[in-house]
Design a protein around this motif. Structure first.
Motif, PDB file in Angstrom:
ATOM      1  N   VAL A   2       0.840  -1.206   0.000  1.00  0.00           N
ATOM      2  CA  VAL A   2       0.000   0.000   0.000  1.00  0.00           C
ATOM      3  C   VAL A   2       0.872   1.252   0.000  1.00  0.00           C
ATOM      4  O   VAL A   2       0.521   2.265  -0.597  1.00  0.00           O
ATOM      5  N   LEU A   3       2.041   1.177   0.628  1.00  0.00           N
ATOM      6  CA  LEU A   3       2.945   2.326   0.649  1.00  0.00           C
ATOM      7  C   LEU A   3       3.462   2.662  -0.746  1.00  0.00           C
ATOM      8  O   LEU A   3       3.820   3.799  -1.022  1.00  0.00           O
ATOM      9  N   LYS A   4       3.480   1.668  -1.626  1.00  0.00           N
ATOM     10  CA  LYS A   4       3.947   1.881  -2.997  1.00  0.00           C
ATOM     11  C   LYS A   4       2.817   2.292  -3.927  1.00  0.00           C
ATOM     12  O   LYS A   4       2.997   2.372  -5.136  1.00  0.00           O
ATOM     13  N   GLY A   5       1.616   2.490  -3.385  1.00  0.00           N
ATOM     14  CA  GLY A   5       0.502   2.978  -4.194  1.00  0.00           C
ATOM     15  C   GLY A   5      -0.496   1.913  -4.611  1.00  0.00           C
ATOM     16  O   GLY A   5      -1.348   2.177  -5.449  1.00  0.00           O
ATOM     17  N   ARG A   6      -0.420   0.721  -4.050  1.00  0.00           N
ATOM     18  CA  ARG A   6      -1.371  -0.336  -4.409  1.00  0.00           C
ATOM     19  C   ARG A   6      -2.738  -0.011  -3.817  1.00  0.00           C
ATOM     20  O   ARG A   6      -2.848   0.439  -2.685  1.00  0.00           O
ATOM     21  N   HIS A   7      -3.779  -0.245  -4.567  1.00  0.00           N
ATOM     22  CA  HIS A   7      -5.138   0.041  -4.120  1.00  0.00           C
ATOM     23  C   HIS A   7      -5.666  -1.119  -3.286  1.00  0.00           C
ATOM     24  O   HIS A   7      -5.249  -2.256  -3.453  1.00  0.00           O
ATOM     25  N   TRP A   8      -6.625  -0.810  -2.423  1.00  0.00           N
ATOM     26  CA  TRP A   8      -7.203  -1.849  -1.581  1.00  0.00           C
ATOM     27  C   TRP A   8      -8.633  -1.491  -1.230  1.00  0.00           C
ATOM     28  O   TRP A   8      -9.051  -0.347  -1.353  1.00  0.00           O
ATOM     29  N   ASP A   9      -9.389  -2.515  -0.809  1.00  0.00           N
ATOM     30  CA  ASP A   9     -10.798  -2.324  -0.473  1.00  0.00           C
ATOM     31  C   ASP A   9     -11.171  -3.321   0.613  1.00  0.00           C
ATOM     32  O   ASP A   9     -10.694  -4.452   0.619  1.00  0.00           O
ATOM     33  N   VAL A  10     -12.019  -2.890   1.517  1.00  0.00           N
ATOM     34  CA  VAL A  10     -12.531  -3.746   2.587  1.00  0.00           C
ATOM     35  C   VAL A  10     -14.032  -3.885   2.395  1.00  0.00           C
ATOM     36  O   VAL A  10     -14.738  -2.886   2.245  1.00  0.00           O
ATOM     37  N   MET A  11     -14.515  -5.123   2.357  1.00  0.00           N
ATOM     38  CA  MET A  11     -15.952  -5.386   2.229  1.00  0.00           C
ATOM     39  C   MET A  11     -16.442  -6.081   3.480  1.00  0.00           C
ATOM     40  O   MET A  11     -15.888  -7.098   3.885  1.00  0.00           O
ATOM     41  N   LYS A  12     -17.474  -5.535   4.079  1.00  0.00           N
ATOM     42  CA  LYS A  12     -18.116  -6.187   5.213  1.00  0.00           C
ATOM     43  C   LYS A  12     -19.223  -7.071   4.669  1.00  0.00           C
ATOM     44  O   LYS A  12     -20.119  -6.597   3.982  1.00  0.00           O
ATOM     45  N   LEU A  13     -19.147  -8.366   4.955  1.00  0.00           N
ATOM     46  CA  LEU A  13     -20.094  -9.305   4.376  1.00  0.00           C
ATOM     47  C   LEU A  13     -21.237  -9.657   5.319  1.00  0.00           C
ATOM     48  O   LEU A  13     -22.313 -10.010   4.875  1.00  0.00           O
ATOM     49  N   GLY A  14     -21.010  -9.589   6.616  1.00  0.00           N
ATOM     50  CA  GLY A  14     -21.972 -10.093   7.589  1.00  0.00           C
ATOM     51  C   GLY A  14     -22.987  -9.080   8.060  1.00  0.00           C
ATOM     52  O   GLY A  14     -23.484  -8.251   7.300  1.00  0.00           O
ATOM     53  N   VAL A  38      -9.814  -4.704  -8.085  1.00  0.00           N
ATOM     54  CA  VAL A  38     -10.488  -4.555  -6.794  1.00  0.00           C
ATOM     55  C   VAL A  38     -11.986  -4.305  -7.009  1.00  0.00           C
ATOM     56  O   VAL A  38     -12.825  -4.875  -6.303  1.00  0.00           O
ATOM     57  N   LYS A  39     -12.327  -3.491  -7.996  1.00  0.00           N
ATOM     58  CA  LYS A  39     -13.742  -3.248  -8.304  1.00  0.00           C
ATOM     59  C   LYS A  39     -14.407  -4.529  -8.796  1.00  0.00           C
ATOM     60  O   LYS A  39     -15.558  -4.810  -8.455  1.00  0.00           O
ATOM     61  N   GLY A  40     -13.695  -5.318  -9.596  1.00  0.00           N
ATOM     62  CA  GLY A  40     -14.226  -6.586 -10.082  1.00  0.00           C
ATOM     63  C   GLY A  40     -14.490  -7.572  -8.958  1.00  0.00           C
ATOM     64  O   GLY A  40     -15.521  -8.259  -8.941  1.00  0.00           O
ATOM     65  N   ILE A  41     -13.580  -7.636  -8.005  1.00  0.00           N
ATOM     66  CA  ILE A  41     -13.771  -8.517  -6.844  1.00  0.00           C
ATOM     67  C   ILE A  41     -15.003  -8.082  -6.070  1.00  0.00           C
ATOM     68  O   ILE A  41     -15.809  -8.910  -5.635  1.00  0.00           O
ATOM     69  N   ARG A  42     -15.176  -6.787  -5.890  1.00  0.00           N
ATOM     70  CA  ARG A  42     -16.352  -6.283  -5.166  1.00  0.00           C
ATOM     71  C   ARG A  42     -17.642  -6.724  -5.858  1.00  0.00           C
ATOM     72  O   ARG A  42     -18.589  -7.161  -5.216  1.00  0.00           O
ATOM     73  N   ILE A  43     -17.686  -6.640  -7.172  1.00  0.00           N
ATOM     74  CA  ILE A  43     -18.883  -7.032  -7.917  1.00  0.00           C
ATOM     75  C   ILE A  43     -19.138  -8.532  -7.784  1.00  0.00           C
ATOM     76  O   ILE A  43     -20.272  -8.965  -7.542  1.00  0.00           O
TER      77      ILE A  43
END
Length: 146
Positions: free
Chosen positions: A36-48, A104-109
């Motif tokens: 993440v320090l190198k600019g990688r994007h990330w996302d947290v999804m709450k499923l429950g 990351v957007k694809g994983i969310r979908i």
């Protein structure tokens, strides 16, 4: 847990350090979180059923939730992550995805379709594989034309 830096006024670096600390609290391995320090994007999804979780948002009962979580077996998510160059980690009812923005957007979908609509991710794996094969074939044809 504390996180300290040298004196800096770089707001971007402070923001990335905050993100890194949040990923550590979600039990993401350090080797992945540091990217993440190198600019990688990330996302947290709450499923429950926590605040803003998919189950509480869409009114999914516990039986359906557990059935649909079985659909998200680690093998299918691992395959999808490998195909679209994305790291995926599930900790309890929380999913963390690290990678390029589109991945990351694809994983969310995919995860939302699985949990909310009950669509198995295995069918998406096949679609992604087929799309990759088509793209590679088109590139080969273009190379032959030159």
């Amino acid at each position: 847990m504390t996180f300290s830096t040298t004196r800096t006024r770089d707001a971007d670096l402070i923001e990335k350090a905050r993100d890194l600390l949040q990923l550590f609290t979600l039990a993401v391995p350090a080797s992945q979180a540091i990217t993440v320090l190198k600019g990688r994007h990330w996302d947290v999804m709450k499923l429950g059923y926590q605040k803003d979780g998919l189950c509480s948002e869409f009114g999914i009962n516990k039986e359906k939730f557990h059935e649909r979580m079985k659909l998200l077996c680690h093998r299918s998510l691992k395959e999808i992550g490998d195909l679209i160059l994305c790291y995926i980690c599930i900790v309890g009812d929380i999913l963390v995805a690290l990678g390029p923005v589109n991945s990351v957007k694809g994983i969310r979908i995919i995860v939302k379709d699985c949990i909310v609509r009950g669509i198995p991710p295995a069918s998406r794996v096949k679609l992604v594989k087929d799309a990759k094969v088509r793209v590679q074939t088109m590139k080969r044809l273009e190379d032959l034309r030159l």
